[in-house]
Scaffold this active site. Structure first.
Site, PDB file in Angstrom:
ATOM      1  N   GLY A 156       0.826  -1.200   0.000  1.00 42.38           N
ATOM      2  CA  GLY A 156       0.000   0.000   0.000  1.00 42.38           C
ATOM      3  C   GLY A 156       0.855   1.243   0.000  1.00 42.38           C
ATOM      4  N   MET A 178       5.164   2.722   1.574  1.00 39.60           N
ATOM      5  CA  MET A 178       6.401   2.428   2.292  1.00 39.60           C
ATOM      6  C   MET A 178       6.991   3.717   2.827  1.00 39.60           C
ATOM      7  SD  MET A 178       8.633   0.369   3.421  1.00 39.60           S
ATOM      8  CE  MET A 178      10.005   0.992   4.399  1.00 39.60           C
ATOM      9  N   GLU A 179       7.361   3.696   4.125  1.00 39.10           N
ATOM     10  CA  GLU A 179       7.698   4.912   4.865  1.00 39.10           C
ATOM     11  C   GLU A 179       9.120   5.397   4.703  1.00 39.10           C
ATOM     12  OE1 GLU A 179       8.254   1.416   7.860  1.00 39.10           O
ATOM     13  OE2 GLU A 179       6.881   1.943   6.243  1.00 39.10           O
ATOM     14  N   ASN A 180       9.803   5.123   3.600  1.00 42.38           N
ATOM     15  CA  ASN A 180      11.183   5.571   3.421  1.00 42.38           C
ATOM     16  C   ASN A 180      11.329   7.016   3.916  1.00 42.38           C
ATOM     17  OD1 ASN A 180      11.565   3.153   1.632  1.00 42.38           O
ATOM     18  ND2 ASN A 180      10.284   4.373   0.259  1.00 42.38           N
ATOM     19  N   HIS A 215      -0.735   6.834   8.365  1.00 43.99           N
ATOM     20  CA  HIS A 215       0.084   5.699   8.816  1.00 43.99           C
ATOM     21  C   HIS A 215       1.553   5.924   8.478  1.00 43.99           C
ATOM     22  CE1 HIS A 215       0.558   1.292   9.675  1.00 43.99           C
ATOM     23  NE2 HIS A 215       1.608   1.453   8.876  1.00 43.99           N
ATOM     24  N   GLU A 216       1.821   6.309   7.233  1.00 39.11           N
ATOM     25  CA  GLU A 216       3.215   6.462   6.796  1.00 39.11           C
ATOM     26  C   GLU A 216       3.890   7.660   7.451  1.00 39.11           C
ATOM     27  OE1 GLU A 216       4.397   3.950   5.337  1.00 39.11           O
ATOM     28  OE2 GLU A 216       2.417   3.097   5.039  1.00 39.11           O
ATOM     29  N   HIS A 228       5.092   6.809  10.847  1.00 35.27           N
ATOM     30  CA  HIS A 228       6.331   6.031  10.804  1.00 35.27           C
ATOM     31  C   HIS A 228       7.575   6.924  10.837  1.00 35.27           C
ATOM     32  CE1 HIS A 228       5.503   1.833  10.520  1.00 35.27           C
ATOM     33  NE2 HIS A 228       4.754   1.913   9.439  1.00 35.27           N
ATOM     34  N   GLU A 283       4.825  -0.928  13.408  1.00 34.01           N
ATOM     35  CA  GLU A 283       3.541  -1.019  12.728  1.00 34.01           C
ATOM     36  C   GLU A 283       2.348  -0.851  13.659  1.00 34.01           C
ATOM     37  OE1 GLU A 283       3.568  -0.690   9.763  1.00 34.01           O
ATOM     38  OE2 GLU A 283       5.500  -1.445   9.054  1.00 34.01           O
TER      39      GLU A 283
END
Length: 1008
Positions: free
Chosen positions: A423, A425-427, A458-459, A462, A481
């Protein structure tokens, strides 16, 4: 990381009975050792009991209190403790044996002396004649036994590899990386140049790090070429030295290599899409979590090895690049090549957070505090980026204030990747998204905006939980998470309350309970010893259960700021470093010293053991007894453990049940007043299920029948979820479930209706596969609600969710008016060339009805090929996969696997949707078996995609024949997937389905 859920959360109704989010199992063990049915097991709760005397009284004598629990139940909560708190005089306490004993006989003494002489003689013989020294390692073992010393593996060149463990040695610590990458998007290859600056922590003769599928051409250390050893099964490489590297020494390792761009969805992978002119455009992007940074550059690819990164990327002049940091400079290399150099990261970060992209993207930008926020998309979708930019900006400002720690980087990019499996990615500084998780059309429904806002929230969470403070190892993935999941709901309730996140959070807590009720579940913090186990940690236990227990903790703490102060303390204490679960609880304990119990002690009981408690309420006059036991669907007497939880129990009764203060202290007017019913777990903030006994359920059923407003909608939904769970466990008869649901025609709120429909839909799908029927019962029960729904635009998120759930069920059950209305809307849509709009929350039901005819399916396929808005396109795809035409099903499954017309990222969704239909579920299972090797080429073994595929393909089976078939297939896979936890879940789910059907089918025929 946000796994892409196959269905939108509001439509979990599409899942099937006992289907759980999957995860590793040894099929060598006899899986038939589980009992067939939980109904056949005699349960005896292994717990302390809590007595609440004089429920109708205001005062309690001290000598009437059991430990400390009863007083707390009359307040906010009780903490049920282990048997260590019981009185020494308990009748259950084991009595010490008498101290006296009889005198031994003469014969006994003679035998003992002879035995002693023999033992001493043998010991002396071993010592003098075999040279054995009595050390911890003992005597040398014969040659035919396994030696005690470490057995080192053999590297690819035949030399012994100097390391024999999955996790890297701690003797070397990376400090910084200089990365230069040169991708060739024509040949789909890349070359790399990596310089690693390191510190020696302990004297060592070797450096061990990770590399996967990289062809290392040259390696230098101290300006001299060195030989690189490789052990492929663990993705490890090593350099050995004749002289030890000394502690405190700094050193530099340089590696040059080449590789192919990955054709899966991890590492440095290639992707493509078709632009508005029909031209194919290629790009390269990264997805490194959890174990794929090693596929792009040699590195210490574990979360605890944090370092700084300086990234340079070579590109053609008609492309652009992005990385974690702002660009420092761009330098032409020749007529066609440019090198983009990015600033060195200003923070230490784990390798899985490094990211870079090569492609053609354009941004929209806004400054928030000291950070430039940008949303990137392919050029033709720029108009769909405004909502994401506005939402991300608001959330960044909220998090900066809430955590009292500013986001540390100068930029925050959010990029919509056309072909992206997860969905999002929190890079750090470069968050990547699937297009459907970031882009919102100007006419998008509020439900579509809710999905996008949830993923963004959500991201962004993070960036603190996971990036700033990182778990030391994947066993504590929930620290990343679980917190990000909790914060996504909490933040949006504050920033965008109109999105009504409460119902969504309640639904995911129910699903987490369903998952955790299986014996194949795992503890929140659990051992992780293989790469497959790392992949399988990305499941609902780490995400939703983690979030649920944080909500429970927050709700149990006094005041509304204790929890916030605790997590601020946690973030500041471990900022820039790594920690584990104990570190979190210790930080919270330091701040929350006014809590009714020690936070660390209480919460460790929720993270160190799998599952959750069943709290049983028993009433006898004015006395209430609460007991706890492990809620376990698959169990037998041998499996009973002494699992105990410290449970913050909240309760309501008929005198006060709606206002938040009712859950704390309630004062009765007279000592003689008694209550008619009790409802535990106010608004379902606790992670447990409650059984009220036959009388208790009867009282609650009568109360709801008389007036549904006596309980909040969260509490009504909680009762529905709990009684279905207890039916699966065999504690309540199904007629009690039916009795509770009789009030449903008067229900007005979303969450009770959607939960009831989800539970009934699971049963419907199981019965449908056996050609049994409960259609009339469901339609009669919900007809008053279904008939009230209109098909026009609706602005309320909650009302959209309720409408879409009701109408999807009605049309799935072939309700005549629903089918006619859906066909009419689709006809208008076709005839207007798409200008006549279908409301976003109704698109899936309309497209699904259209696809039931061959003509409608062909029209829908044509529309799918020309659609540009991704959220709408996915709903078309779900409609296409719902066809009863088996030839069309075969085509769509094959197309999803090939990835040309239908992107392979959508294959888990396609399989899941196909499995929902009577004509498709066996077809999909055959497809999975026949194409297993290709599936695990596309998606890593244990990944969320593979978990979803296994769950979808097996969770509607309920016969012994299917159980045997599934077990035989997965047993045959060996290292290609037989060890996955998700396989165990699949087998357990089939057994439970079989058991439930055998137990309930006869009575269902009579009842319904």
């Amino acid at each position: 990381l946000q796994p892409f859920r196959v269905n939108l959360p509001r439509n979990m109704i599409e899942n099937s009975m006992f289907e759980e989010e999957p995860d590793v199992v040894d099929l060598g063990k006899d899986s038939t050792s589980f009992p067939v049915c939980p109904y056949e097991v005699v349960f005896e709760p292994r717990s302390s009991r809590l007595l609440v005397r004089g429920l109708g009284e205001n005062d309690m004598d001290e000598d009437e209190e059991d430990c400390e629990s009863s007083a707390r139940l009359l307040g906010m909560s009780f903490m049920n403790r282990s048997s260590a708190t019981r009185s020494d005089s308990s009748p259950y306490t084991r009595q010490a044996p008498p101290r006296s004993c009889s005198q031994p006989s003469t014969r006994t003494m003679v035998v003992c002396v002879l035995l002693l002489v023999v033992v001493v003689s043998m010991t002396m013989a071993l010592y003098f004649f075999t040279g054995c020294k009595f050390t911890k390692t003992g005597c040398p073992k014969p040659n035919n036994t396994t030696p005690v010393e470490t057995v080192y593996p053999v590297s690819t060149n035949g030399e012994l590899f100097p390391w024999a463990e999955l996790r890297l040695p701690r003797s070397i610590c990376p400090l910084s990386y200089n990365l230069t990458l040169a991708p060739d998007l024509d040949k789909m290859t890349f070359t790399g140049h990596t310089v690693i600056y390191m510190s020696v922590r302990h004297d060592t003769n070797y450096i061990v790090l990770h590399s996967s599928n990289l062809n290392i051409a040259n390696a230098t250390f101290k300006a001299s070429n060195v030989t690189v050893l490789e052990y492929k099964p663990r993705d490890q490489i090593a350099v050995k030295f004749s002289e030890k590297l000394k502690r405190g020494q700094h050193c530099v390792l340089t590696l040059e290599y080449s590789a192919k761009l990955s054709n899966t969805y991890d590492g440095f992978y290639n992707s493509s899409y078709t632009d508005k002119n029909g031209n194919k455009r290629v790009l390269a992007a990264t997805q490194f979590e959890p174990l794929a940074a090693r596929k792009a550059f040699p590195c210490f690819d574990e979360p605890a090895f944090k370092a700084t990164f300086l990234v340079k990327i070579n590109r053609k002049s008609d492309y652009m690049t992005l990385s974690n940091m702002p660009m420092a400079k761009s330098t032409p290399l020749n007529d066609s090549l440019v090198q983009d150099e990015y600033k060195k990261t200003s923070v230490n970060m784990s390798t899985y957070l490094v990211a870079f992209i090569v492609g053609d993207f354009i941004p929209v930008t806004k400054d928030v505090s000291k950070t430039q926020v940008s949303v990137y998309s392919v050029p033709e979708k720029k108009e769909h980026t405004d909502y994401a930019l506005d939402t991300a900006s608001k959330l960044l400002e909220f998090y900066n204030n809430f955590f009292e720690i500013d986001y540390p980087l100068k930029k925050l990019d959010l990029v919509a990747i056309p072909d992206f499996l997860a969905g999002a990615m929190e890079n750090w500084g470069l968050i990547t998204f699937r297009e459907t998780s970031l882009l919102v059309g100007k006419q998008s429904s509020p439900l579509e905006k809710q999905v996008v806002a949830s993923v963004i929230a959500h991201e962004l969470a993070h960036q603190w939980f996971g990036n700033l403070v990182t778990m030391s190892w994947w066993n504590d993935l929930w620290l990343n998470e679980g917190f990000a999941t909790y914060m996504q709901y909490m933040s949006l309730q504050n920033v965008l309350p109109q999105l009504d996140m409460g119902n969504l959070f309640l639904a995911v807590r129910f699903r987490a309970l369903d998952k955790d009720a299986l014996n194949s579940s795992h503890a929140v913090s659990t051992d992780v010893n293989t790469e497959e186990q790392v992949e399988e940690m990305f499941d609902s236990v780490s995400y939703e259960k983690g979030a649920s227990i944080l909500l429970m903790l927050n709700a149990s703490l006094p005041g509304d700021q204790q929890f916030r102060k605790g997590i601020i303390q946690y973030l500041k204490q471990f900022s820039g470093s790594n920690t584990d679960t104990d570190g979190l609880w210790n930080s919270l304990t330091q701040v929350c010293f006014t809590a009714p119990t020690n936070v660390s002690e209480m919460m460790s009981s929720w993270t160190s053991q799998k599952g959750f408690p069943l709290v049983t309420v028993s009433r006898k006059g004015d006395q209430v007894t609460l007991t706890q036991e492990h809620f376990l669907l698959t169990s037998d007497n041998a499996m009973h453990t002494s699992s105990m939880w410290i449970i913050p129990v909240t309760y309501l009764n008929d005198s006060c049940s709606l206002a938040p203060e009712c859950r704390q202290l309630f004062t009765l007017k007279t000592k003689t007043e008694s209550v008619k019913w009790l409802k535990l777990n106010y608004k379902n903030t606790g992670f447990y299920i409650v059984h009220y006994g036959d009388e208790g359920w009867r009282a609650l059923t009568e109360a709801l029948s008389a007036n549904i407003s006596v309980l909040t909608h969260e509490d009504r939904a909680s009762l529905i979820h709990n009684i279905f769970a207890l039916s699966r466990l065999g504690r309540v008869a199904f007629h009690q479930v039916i009795n509770l649901l009789n009030y449903m025609s008067n229900e007005t709120e979303t969450s009770p209706v959607t939960e009831a429909l989800l539970q009934l839909n699971r049963i419907y799908r199981l019965l449908d596969k056996r050609q049994e029927n409960i259609v009339n019962y469901i339609l009669n029960l919900f007809a008053p609600l279904m008939n009230k729904k209109t098909w026009g635009e609706e602005e309320s998120v909650s009302k959209q969710e309720l409408r879409s759930t009701l109408l999807e069920m009605a049309c799935n059950l072939d309700e005549k008016r629903c089918i006619q209305q859906a066909k009419s809307l689709f006809k208008q849509y076709i005839e207007s060339n798409g200008t006549s709009r279908i409301p976003g929350d109704l698109q899936r039901v309309v497209f699904t009805v259209a696809a039931q005819s061959d003509e409608g399916w062909e029209s829908l396929l044509n529309m799918y090929g020309h659609a540009t808005y991704d959220a709408e396109k996915r709903k078309m795809l779900e409609g296409l996969a719902s066809t009863p035409n088996t030839r069309a099903l075969a085509w769509i499954l094959k197309a999803g696997l090939n990835g040309d017309i239908i992107q392979t990222q959508e294959l888990p969704l396609v399989i899941s949707t196909v499995c929902n239909s009577f004509s498709g579920y066996l077809f999909a299972w055959d497809f999975v078996q026949e194409n297993w090797d290709r599936l695990i080429e596309k998606f890593p073994v244990g990944s969320f995609a593979i978990q979803t595929i296994i769950k979808s393909a097996t969770s509607q089976f309920s016969t012994q024949r299917h159980l045997d078939q599934v077990q035989a297939f997965f047993s045959s896979l060996k290292e290609r997937g037989s060890q996955m936890r998700s396989v165990q879940e699949a087998l357990e789910t089939i057994r439970l389905n079989q058991c439930w059907m055998d137990k309930n089918l006869p009575s269902l025929r009579n009842l319904l």
